[in-house]
Design a protein around this motif. Structure first.
Motif, PDB file in Angstrom:
ATOM      1  N   ALA A  71      42.256  43.035  27.506  1.00 50.12           N
ATOM      2  CA  ALA A  71      43.345  43.458  26.614  1.00 50.12           C
ATOM      3  C   ALA A  71      43.034  42.988  25.198  1.00 50.12           C
ATOM      4  CB  ALA A  71      44.685  42.890  27.079  1.00 50.12           C
ATOM      5  N   SER A  72      43.226  43.859  24.242  1.00 51.50           N
ATOM      6  CA  SER A  72      42.848  43.558  22.855  1.00 51.50           C
ATOM      7  C   SER A  72      43.783  42.561  22.189  1.00 51.50           C
ATOM      8  CB  SER A  72      42.806  44.847  22.035  1.00 51.50           C
ATOM      9  OG  SER A  72      41.872  45.766  22.566  1.00 51.50           O
ATOM     10  N   THR A  73      45.011  42.446  22.676  1.00 49.16           N
ATOM     11  CA  THR A  73      45.986  41.532  22.077  1.00 49.16           C
ATOM     12  C   THR A  73      46.663  40.708  23.167  1.00 49.16           C
ATOM     13  OG1 THR A  73      47.762  43.192  22.219  1.00 49.16           O
ATOM     14  CG2 THR A  73      46.455  43.130  20.187  1.00 49.16           C
TER      15      THR A  73
ATOM     16  N   HIS B  27      36.994  47.499  28.673  1.00 47.94           N
ATOM     17  CA  HIS B  27      37.946  46.607  29.324  1.00 47.94           C
ATOM     18  C   HIS B  27      38.016  46.909  30.820  1.00 47.94           C
ATOM     19  CE1 HIS B  27      40.356  45.544  25.409  1.00 47.94           C
ATOM     20  NE2 HIS B  27      39.208  44.897  25.522  1.00 47.94           N
ATOM     21  N   MET B  28      37.948  48.182  31.189  1.00 47.92           N
ATOM     22  CA  MET B  28      37.970  48.554  32.600  1.00 47.92           C
ATOM     23  C   MET B  28      36.727  48.029  33.308  1.00 47.92           C
ATOM     24  SD  MET B  28      39.473  52.445  32.155  1.00 47.92           S
ATOM     25  CE  MET B  28      39.721  52.791  33.898  1.00 47.92           C
ATOM     26  N   VAL B  29      35.590  48.111  32.639  1.00 51.95           N
ATOM     27  CA  VAL B  29      34.352  47.574  33.208  1.00 51.95           C
ATOM     28  C   VAL B  29      34.480  46.060  33.388  1.00 51.95           C
ATOM     29  CG1 VAL B  29      31.906  47.135  32.735  1.00 51.95           C
ATOM     30  CG2 VAL B  29      32.875  49.410  32.328  1.00 51.95           C
TER      31      VAL B  29
ATOM     32  N   GLY C  45      49.480  42.134  37.519  1.00 51.68           N
ATOM     33  CA  GLY C  45      48.877  42.777  36.362  1.00 51.68           C
ATOM     34  C   GLY C  45      49.712  43.963  35.951  1.00 51.68           C
ATOM     35  N   MET C  46      49.168  44.763  35.063  1.00 53.22           N
ATOM     36  CA  MET C  46      49.900  45.915  34.558  1.00 53.22           C
ATOM     37  C   MET C  46      48.902  46.891  33.962  1.00 53.22           C
ATOM     38  SD  MET C  46      51.432  43.569  31.562  1.00 53.22           S
ATOM     39  CE  MET C  46      51.611  42.348  32.860  1.00 53.22           C
ATOM     40  N   THR C  47      49.380  48.062  33.640  1.00 53.21           N
ATOM     41  CA  THR C  47      48.485  49.069  33.076  1.00 53.21           C
ATOM     42  C   THR C  47      47.819  48.560  31.805  1.00 53.21           C
ATOM     43  OG1 THR C  47      49.980  50.775  33.943  1.00 53.21           O
ATOM     44  CG2 THR C  47      48.328  51.470  32.342  1.00 53.21           C
ATOM     45  N   GLU C  48      48.558  47.803  31.011  1.00 51.65           N
ATOM     46  CA  GLU C  48      48.022  47.300  29.745  1.00 51.65           C
ATOM     47  C   GLU C  48      46.842  46.348  29.939  1.00 51.65           C
ATOM     48  OE1 GLU C  48      52.390  48.249  28.987  1.00 51.65           O
ATOM     49  OE2 GLU C  48      51.141  47.511  30.625  1.00 51.65           O
ATOM     50  N   THR C  49      46.749  45.725  31.121  1.00 59.10           N
ATOM     51  CA  THR C  49      45.616  44.844  31.411  1.00 59.10           C
ATOM     52  C   THR C  49      44.612  45.531  32.342  1.00 59.10           C
ATOM     53  OG1 THR C  49      46.793  43.801  33.271  1.00 59.10           O
ATOM     54  CG2 THR C  49      46.978  42.751  31.109  1.00 59.10           C
ATOM     55  N   VAL C  50      44.700  46.863  32.398  1.00 60.56           N
ATOM     56  CA  VAL C  50      43.828  47.714  33.218  1.00 60.56           C
ATOM     57  C   VAL C  50      43.623  47.147  34.624  1.00 60.56           C
ATOM     58  CG1 VAL C  50      42.668  48.769  31.279  1.00 60.56           C
ATOM     59  CG2 VAL C  50      41.686  46.709  32.248  1.00 60.56           C
ATOM     60  N   SER C  51      44.693  46.786  35.285  1.00 62.83           N
ATOM     61  CA  SER C  51      44.686  46.240  36.643  1.00 62.83           C
ATOM     62  C   SER C  51      45.113  44.777  36.590  1.00 62.83           C
ATOM     63  CB  SER C  51      43.316  46.398  37.311  1.00 62.83           C
ATOM     64  OG  SER C  51      43.379  45.997  38.667  1.00 62.83           O
TER      65      SER C  51
ATOM     66  N   LEU D 231      56.412  35.383  30.798  1.00 62.39           N
ATOM     67  CA  LEU D 231      54.978  35.154  30.837  1.00 62.39           C
ATOM     68  C   LEU D 231      54.280  35.819  29.659  1.00 62.39           C
ATOM     69  CD1 LEU D 231      53.350  33.641  33.079  1.00 62.39           C
ATOM     70  CD2 LEU D 231      52.591  35.893  33.850  1.00 62.39           C
ATOM     71  N   VAL D 232      53.361  35.089  29.058  1.00 63.86           N
ATOM     72  CA  VAL D 232      52.496  35.594  27.996  1.00 63.86           C
ATOM     73  C   VAL D 232      51.062  35.559  28.510  1.00 63.86           C
ATOM     74  CG1 VAL D 232      51.674  35.284  25.634  1.00 63.86           C
ATOM     75  CG2 VAL D 232      54.055  34.734  26.220  1.00 63.86           C
ATOM     76  N   ILE D 233      50.363  36.678  28.397  1.00 63.28           N
ATOM     77  CA  ILE D 233      49.016  36.798  28.942  1.00 63.28           C
ATOM     78  C   ILE D 233      48.003  36.888  27.809  1.00 63.28           C
ATOM     79  CG2 ILE D 233      47.468  38.203  30.378  1.00 63.28           C
ATOM     80  CD1 ILE D 233      49.998  39.274  31.771  1.00 63.28           C
ATOM     81  N   ASP D 234      47.021  36.024  27.863  1.00 58.36           N
ATOM     82  CA  ASP D 234      45.920  36.057  26.904  1.00 58.36           C
ATOM     83  C   ASP D 234      44.655  36.341  27.706  1.00 58.36           C
ATOM     84  OD1 ASP D 234      44.268  35.854  24.770  1.00 58.36           O
ATOM     85  OD2 ASP D 234      44.583  33.728  24.399  1.00 58.36           O
ATOM     86  N   ALA D 235      44.216  37.597  27.697  1.00 53.83           N
ATOM     87  CA  ALA D 235      43.077  38.034  28.504  1.00 53.83           C
ATOM     88  C   ALA D 235      42.175  38.912  27.648  1.00 53.83           C
ATOM     89  CB  ALA D 235      43.562  38.786  29.745  1.00 53.83           C
ATOM     90  N   PRO D 236      41.384  38.318  26.773  1.00 49.83           N
ATOM     91  CA  PRO D 236      40.617  39.100  25.789  1.00 49.83           C
ATOM     92  C   PRO D 236      39.590  40.052  26.386  1.00 49.83           C
ATOM     93  CG  PRO D 236      39.938  36.788  25.791  1.00 49.83           C
ATOM     94  CD  PRO D 236      41.184  36.869  26.615  1.00 49.83           C
ATOM     95  N   LEU D 237      39.164  39.814  27.624  1.00 48.56           N
ATOM     96  CA  LEU D 237      38.175  40.710  28.233  1.00 48.56           C
ATOM     97  C   LEU D 237      38.787  42.028  28.694  1.00 48.56           C
ATOM     98  CD1 LEU D 237      35.939  38.282  30.336  1.00 48.56           C
ATOM     99  CD2 LEU D 237      35.501  39.237  28.069  1.00 48.56           C
TER     100      LEU D 237
END
Length: 352
Positions: free
Chosen positions: A231-233, A69-71, A185-191, A223-229
């Motif tokens: 964050a896993s959920t 995810h970080m990559v 962003g936030m830590t959960e979305t790795v940036s 806000l609800v974030i859907d970012a599969p690349l």
């Protein structure tokens, strides 16, 4: 993950970096210990890293983030900003936090030439850089200094995150040539998962999601974030948002910070934004219990400074503080955000 890393013009392989980890993990300088500790963790056999959330609304939590995810996040940022192999990057954030770690990952993924300096409130910028990331406090300190403000123009593209950007700072950035971006962003979305250009001809008034990131609002308007690349959920945030038809969005405040005063909900962040030009000293909005209202809005002022303007002319009646509390220092998280929990404890101890 078998990446190379270029530091100050010299490119190191995975094996060479691990040798340097052994040589530097006991460095007397904390920022170097943290940097080389992260390098060691990056090249270990685990698919994840353990990191801490910012703790702006409570105690920081330890979570696991996937290296892949970080990559992915690094690629998204480098593509969005047009960063290319050989571009120079300045790391002036602590690698003890996700923002600093991600600068290293971006350098590895995109082949950037990374320069590492000791993190401080006033970073050293002694040459030209293509790219850099800072927190608002660092940018403010440089932008408000007569002889250091021009050092910001030695940066091509600057992302600013980890805390709110005041209206005063936005005005300071307007005449600069450096392209400044606010991040969401936030830590959960790795940036970050969204960017907003703050100055120049491409200036924007809302955040625009990165590719493969979708945003929506839940029933509470958060806000609800859907970012599969990255964050896993799907992530349901506590950020009260407003989404435009073109997909851009604004953050109005946090649900867990909302003050319920007489049945009317007040966002401290909204009030603070309205008052941002009224004070020459640090301040914050919080609350105290009230027999009639349940919770009353309180203006917390650091030290003995005064507000320049009459804030009652700026705020709506229900936003207007019913009390002013003075404290020695407004508590902040390590990332420079107002520590809302510690602030409430401080004023409760002072006033109750």
């Amino acid at each position: 993950m078998d990446y190379t890393l270029t530091l100050n013009g010299s490119t190191y392989s995975r094996g060479e970096l691990l040798d340097l980890v052994s040589e530097n993990e006991s460095s007397p300088k904390e920022y170097l210990r943290l940097f080389w500790t992260f390098i060691g963790e990056w090249f270990d056999d685990k698919e994840y890293l353990e990191v801490y959330t910012s703790g702006s609304t409570g105690r920081p939590k330890k979570i696991r983030v996937l290296k892949q995810h970080m990559v992915n996040s690094a690629r998204m940022t480098c593509n969005a900003l047009g960063l290319q192999t050989g571009d120079s990057a300045l790391l002036c954030l602590s690698t003890g936090y996700i923002a600093g770690k991600m600068m290293v990952v971006r350098a590895m993924v995109a082949g950037l030439d990374l320069t590492l300096v000791e993190p401080s409130g006033t970073p050293t910028i002694d040459k030209d850089y293509t790219f850099c990331a800072m927190v608002p406090m660092q940018v403010f300190n440089l932008a408000s200094s007569g002889h250091l403000v021009f050092s910001l123009n030695r940066i091509g593209k600057l992302i600013i995150g980890g805390g709110p950007i005041s209206s005063d700072l936005k005005k300071m950035l307007e005449p600069l040539t450096v392209a400044c971006y606010s991040t969401y962003g936030m830590t959960e979305t790795v940036s970050h998962v969204a960017l907003r250009r703050l100055n120049g001809s491409g200036k924007q008034h809302a955040y625009y999601p990165m590719p493969n990131v979708a945003v929506s609002l839940n029933e509470e308007g958060c806000l609800v974030i859907d970012a599969p690349l990255v964050a896993s959920t799907r992530l349901e945030t506590n950020d009260i948002g407003e989404i435009s038809p073109d997909g851009s969005f604004k953050i109005l405040g946090r649900l867990d910070n909302v003050i319920n005063t007489g049945g009317v909900k007040v966002s401290p962040e909204v009030v603070e934004a309205k008052l941002s030009g009224c004070s020459n000293v640090p301040f914050a909005i919080s609350w105290l219990p009230d027999r009639q209202l349940g919770e009353k809005v309180v203006l917390v002022v650091e030290g003995n400074g005064d507000f320049i303007l009459n804030y009652k002319d700026i705020l709506l009646p229900y936003e207007t503080p019913k009390k002013v509390v003075r404290v020695g220092k407004i508590p902040l998280t390590p990332n420079g955000k107002i520590d809302r929990v510690a602030l409430r404890m401080l004023i409760f101890a002072t006033e109750l």
